[in-house]
Design an enzyme around this catalytic site. Structure first.
Site, mmCIF file in Angstrom:
data_model
loop_
_atom_site.group_PDB
_atom_site.id
_atom_site.type_symbol
_atom_site.label_atom_id
_atom_site.label_comp_id
_atom_site.label_asym_id
_atom_site.label_seq_id
_atom_site.Cartn_x
_atom_site.Cartn_y
_atom_site.Cartn_z
ATOM 1 C CD GLN A 5 10.516 -7.005 -2.413
ATOM 2 O OE1 GLN A 5 9.938 -7.549 -1.172
ATOM 3 N NE2 GLN A 5 9.430 -6.980 -3.043
ATOM 4 C CG HIS A 56 3.138 1.211 -5.318
ATOM 5 N ND1 HIS A 56 3.441 2.376 -5.046
ATOM 6 C CD2 HIS A 56 4.567 -0.653 -5.063
ATOM 7 C CE1 HIS A 56 4.272 1.555 -4.123
ATOM 8 N NE2 HIS A 56 4.733 0.226 -3.350
ATOM 9 N N GLY A 91 8.361 -4.628 -8.262
ATOM 10 C CA GLY A 91 9.358 -3.265 -8.725
ATOM 11 C C GLY A 91 10.853 -4.168 -9.288
ATOM 12 N N GLY A 98 0.819 -0.739 -0.284
ATOM 13 C CA GLY A 98 -0.372 0.204 -0.680
ATOM 14 C C GLY A 98 1.322 1.753 -0.274
HETATM 15 O O1 PAF Z 1 7.793 -4.962 -2.270
HETATM 16 C C1 PAF Z 1 7.036 -4.904 -1.134
HETATM 17 O O2 PAF Z 1 6.358 -4.525 -1.392
HETATM 18 C C2 PAF Z 1 6.801 -6.212 -0.547
HETATM 19 O O3 PAF Z 1 7.843 -6.287 0.059
HETATM 20 C C3 PAF Z 1 6.255 -7.783 -0.963
HETATM 21 C C4 PAF Z 1 6.735 -7.832 -2.106
HETATM 22 C C5 PAF Z 1 4.663 -6.431 -1.454
HETATM 23 C C6 PAF Z 1 5.693 -8.328 0.288
HETATM 24 O O4 PAF Z 1 5.105 -8.126 1.325
#
Ligand code: PAF
Length: 277
Positions: free
Chosen positions: A148, A33, A142, A27
């Site tokens: 990640q 996003h 992203g 969020g």
């Molecule tokens: O990148 C994010 O916002 C978070 O790490 C994710 C991938 C939604 C997991 O909680």
């Protein structure tokens, strides 16, 4: 656009959908996003965005309680872009204590993982749960959170998950600063300084493209330059794109990654670079 807050309702809504594209978020949405959501729209006929602040990926001294929850504003931004917003309560995602976790690869203990022990384990665990709940054909993440994205790609490959992962390019402000929910914490002076991080990484990329190869020296010089301007640097590192290990000349695709703090705000950035030849 439909707002759904339970796993059961989401399953019922998505039953029969053949082409679901999914964007997981926590969020507090910004243009970065929304760009991922636009990419998702090109990939599937039903676009699902999740909004869930995942306690498992916050360390004890991190800002889980303070993390901005802006569901109403987020839904307004997603109108016309997403078909479904999935915003589960904590009890729906974790009805009992979570005792099974995704154990990420050793690279999760380096770079951002060195300063945030357990972060990637909590992140990978919730992403696996969300992928199992939504069961999308495509999921979009992203590139700004490069490590990640790397760990998610490894998880999907090594656990044979039936989903295609797409990486979205980082969206930047006109001065080069990578968009991030954390930018709102910068005061005016810090905001003016913040673009120096991306300038530093671009300078390193340009040096590599000119043929310079003394990666250790670049890293040291970048840390010195940032520190001299008041940044507290976690790392500046040149790594292979494929495995995020230290850049090797045997690999031609590198990425320069950095995390550094301005005041109380920790900023991340990265720049990809492909070596000629
Ligand atoms: O990148 C994010 O916002 C978070 O790490 C994710 C991938 C939604 C997991 O909680």
């Amino acid at each position: 656009m439909q707002l759904i807050s339970t796993t059961a309702d989401l399953r019922a809504r998505l039953a029969g959908e053949k082409s679901v594209a999914f964007v997981p978020t926590m969020g507090n949405l910004h243009e970065g996003h929304l760009d991922l959501v636009r990419i998702a729209r090109e990939q599937g006929s039903c676009v699902v965005v999740s909004i869930f602040v995942n306690p498992l990926q916050f360390g004890p001294s991190e800002d889980f309680d303070k993390y901005p929850r802006t569901l109403e504003a987020d839904c307004a931004k997603l109108q016309g872009l997403a078909d479904v917003v999935f915003a589960p309560a904590i009890n729906d995602m974790y009805p009992s204590q979570q005792t099974i976790f995704v154990e990420p690869p050793p690279i999760a203990n380096e770079l951002c993982g060195a300063a945030r022990p357990g972060h990637f384990r909590g992140m990978a665990t919730v992403v696996l749960k969300l992928l199992n709940i939504v069961q999308p054909q495509v999921a979009v993440f992203g590139k700004k959170d490069y490590q990640q994205l790397h760990i998610i790609r490894r998880m999907v490959a090594e656990l044979n998950l039936p989903v295609r992962i797409v990486g979205g390019e980082t969206v930047r402000a006109p001065d080069g600063l990578a968009l991030s929910s954390r930018n709102q914490y910068l005061n005016a002076d810090e905001r003016a300084e913040a673009a120096f991080l991306s300038r530093t990484l671009r300078g390193m990329r340009d040096a590599i493209l000119r043929g310079e190869r003394d990666v250790e020296r670049f890293q040291r010089d970048a840390v010195t330059a940032l520190s001299a301007r008041g940044w507290a640097v976690d790392y500046v590192a040149v790594r292979n794109q494929s495995d995020l290990l230290p850049a090797s000349l045997a690999q031609r695709e590198w990425v320069i990654l950095a995390a550094a703090r301005l005041g109380n705000t920790r900023l991340l950035d990265n720049v990809e670079v492909a070596l000629a030849g």
